[in-house]
Design an enzyme around this catalytic site. Sequence first.
Site, PDB file in Angstrom:
ATOM      1  CB  ALA A  19       9.445 -83.819 -71.091  1.00 12.10           C
ATOM      2  NE  ARG A  57      16.873 -69.666 -65.060  1.00 12.42           N
ATOM      3  CZ  ARG A  57      16.142 -70.659 -65.487  1.00 12.42           C
ATOM      4  NH1 ARG A  57      16.527 -71.900 -65.270  1.00 12.42           N
ATOM      5  NH2 ARG A  57      15.021 -70.444 -66.116  1.00 12.42           N
ATOM      6  CG  HIS A  94      15.479 -74.353 -61.503  1.00 17.24           C
ATOM      7  ND1 HIS A  94      14.151 -74.581 -61.230  1.00 17.24           N
ATOM      8  CD2 HIS A  94      15.554 -74.047 -62.822  1.00 17.24           C
ATOM      9  CE1 HIS A  94      13.444 -74.425 -62.358  1.00 17.24           C
ATOM     10  NE2 HIS A  94      14.270 -74.123 -63.330  1.00 17.24           N
ATOM     11  CD1 TRP A 146       5.219 -79.938 -60.501  1.00 25.54           C
ATOM     12  CD2 TRP A 146       6.789 -79.208 -59.075  1.00 25.54           C
ATOM     13  NE1 TRP A 146       4.875 -80.359 -59.244  1.00 25.54           N
ATOM     14  CE2 TRP A 146       5.819 -79.934 -58.350  1.00 25.54           C
ATOM     15  CE3 TRP A 146       7.861 -78.666 -58.387  1.00 25.54           C
ATOM     16  CZ2 TRP A 146       5.906 -80.110 -56.970  1.00 25.54           C
ATOM     17  CZ3 TRP A 146       7.946 -78.849 -57.011  1.00 25.54           C
ATOM     18  CH2 TRP A 146       6.974 -79.560 -56.314  1.00 25.54           C
ATOM     19  CB  ALA A 147       8.694 -77.029 -66.832  1.00 25.71           C
ATOM     20  NE  ARG A 200      18.241 -75.589 -67.426  1.00 28.21           N
ATOM     21  CZ  ARG A 200      17.057 -75.000 -67.350  1.00 28.21           C
ATOM     22  NH1 ARG A 200      16.403 -74.639 -68.452  1.00 28.21           N
ATOM     23  NH2 ARG A 200      16.496 -74.778 -66.179  1.00 28.21           N
ATOM     24  CG  HIS A 218      14.726 -70.307 -61.018  1.00 30.08           C
ATOM     25  ND1 HIS A 218      14.210 -69.066 -60.734  1.00 30.08           N
ATOM     26  CD2 HIS A 218      14.254 -70.632 -62.243  1.00 30.08           C
ATOM     27  CE1 HIS A 218      13.451 -68.666 -61.746  1.00 30.08           C
ATOM     28  NE2 HIS A 218      13.466 -69.601 -62.683  1.00 30.08           N
ATOM     29  CD  GLU A 275      11.744 -68.300 -69.678  1.00 30.83           C
ATOM     30  OE1 GLU A 275      12.729 -69.056 -69.665  1.00 30.83           O
ATOM     31  OE2 GLU A 275      10.588 -68.678 -69.438  1.00 30.83           O
TER      32      GLU A 275
HETATM   33  C1  SIN Z   1      11.136 -70.705 -65.308  1.00 33.94           C
HETATM   34  O1  SIN Z   1       9.973 -70.685 -65.689  1.00 33.94           O
HETATM   35  O2  SIN Z   1      11.687 -69.744 -64.782  1.00 33.94           O
HETATM   36  C2  SIN Z   1      11.924 -71.968 -65.457  1.00 33.94           C
HETATM   37  C3  SIN Z   1      12.306 -72.186 -66.857  1.00 33.94           C
HETATM   38  C4  SIN Z   1      13.561 -73.004 -66.936  1.00 33.94           C
HETATM   39  O3  SIN Z   1      14.048 -73.494 -65.925  1.00 33.94           O
HETATM   40  O4  SIN Z   1      14.093 -73.114 -68.042  1.00 33.94           O
END
Ligand code: SIN
Length: 531
Positions: free
Chosen positions: A27, A285, A346, A57-58, A381, A239, A125
């Site tokens: 990106a 996380r 991650h 992959w995100a 993050r 992650h 999230e």
């Molecule tokens: C996820 O979809 O869990 C990853 C998103 C991220 O790493 O910000």
Amino acid sequence: MVDDAAASPSAAPLASEWDVVVVGSGAAGLMTCLELPQGLRVLLLSKSSEPPSASRWAQGGIAAVTRADDSFESHIADTLRAGAGLCDRPAVEMLVREAPACVERLLSLGMAFDRNGEELSTTLEAAHSHRRVLHAQDRTGGALVDALEREVLHRPALVLRKGMPALQLWIEAGCCVGLQVLDGDRLRWLRCGAVVLACGGGGHLFAHTTNPSQASGDGVAMAWDAGARLRDLEFVQFHPTCLFHPEAQTFLISEALRGEGAVVVNAQGQDFTRKTDPRGSLAPRDILARAIDEEMKESGAACVYLDIRSRGSEFLGQRFPEITATLRKLGIDPARQPIPVVPAAHYQCGGVQAKLNGVTSLPGLLALGEVACTGLHGANRLASNSLLEALVMAHEAAEHLPQTLPGSDGGVKLPAWKEGKAHDADELVVITHNWREIRQLMWDYVGIARTNKRILRAQSRLQLLLQEVQEFYWDFRVTPDLLELRNLALCSALIVESALRRHESRGLNANADYPGLAKVAKDTVIRAGEI
Ligand code: SIN
């Protein structure tokens, strides 16, 4: 123009001089190419033809305030809280406020975000206090990269070279003036006005990761060798929910599932996560990954489970089609059974110290996205802030760069390089062994739960490995594998050095020998010559 060196041996010869060379075609790299003025000669390098970048992959999405019931203040506060006191507030404010414009830009490029009628659809999230994550089902990164590629590849005066790894930066009088690349089996120097590192992080420094295989810390290693400052490398994000299955070891189970009601449980179906944090499965996380790690260590279980049976088959198929299809192919039906998951490396929160426009401590070198550390993420993050950071930084860099480019100075004198000649099959096997050893020792000793003893053990082993790898690097003909191994070893040693310097447990750096927080939150900044 796409010029696939790996796929086509007869690819057109590559010019030796460019205005800008962008390393990495995720990106950040694509957006930079798109936003730079059309007249510039831009070379976009991708080290492999396959697999795709981490951006592609995100799954989850892009965090941005787009709803009337949300606010910039709330997104800023969530980012600062997740970052455990180490975020740079101005960087956070700027990113959060730029996010809606970034989304507008993506929409203008045809990015297919999901919608509820006219409205952009948003999900929740972990550690976000509002639904603000925009998504394209569970392949947001794929949709984003597709949208960017559609535009970038028509750009005049742009050449995309796939299968061409960068080895090292070319430094003259303290400035970056180009770089060395591996062109087939030939080493070449390329001169340019600026090098933009946009080559992601180093998930593959660890035995278990959600990253594609090219995430071997290349940008950090190159920048370090060239003398650039690095910041906060000890903060590696794990992650909490990577699929636990022998046939899909890097497959992420997006945090968005937890945003839509999935709960992390143990083999007995108990939600153990609330013992450490009332937010349970939606805790940040760092906290959730540690809770899972502790549960697995206490119980001896090889994994925990993510239970989303409450949402049923129809919802899962529509909202998470890729995850559902992948799981079903592996014999797991998420509508009927909990999904086995483990934490995995991650995201690299630290990196090459950079401003929001990518400017590093080395003139002529910019760093964008995961390879960079702007202070946005602090010690941990916030989910879905990373694609946002990559895109906003790329935009800022493309505005800044043209004013700084020097004119061509004609005659180019190439730096010296002794090219190793030997190819010894027996010795090359050692590359694979060393690769495995480094990844396992980083996982065992510098992972989710650290102690001084473990980190020091990693340090002494890495010193030997690094010495061996450096000897290979100088004596043998450089291959992409050897190059990655060397970057992996160097980057691991730098993470270890940074972890040893942090005498506290903050965010992703949990060290049992320093369980508390230091009174003042400080960055760990290192530079070649200082260690
Ligand atoms: C996820 O979809 O869990 C990853 C998103 C991220 O790493 O910000």
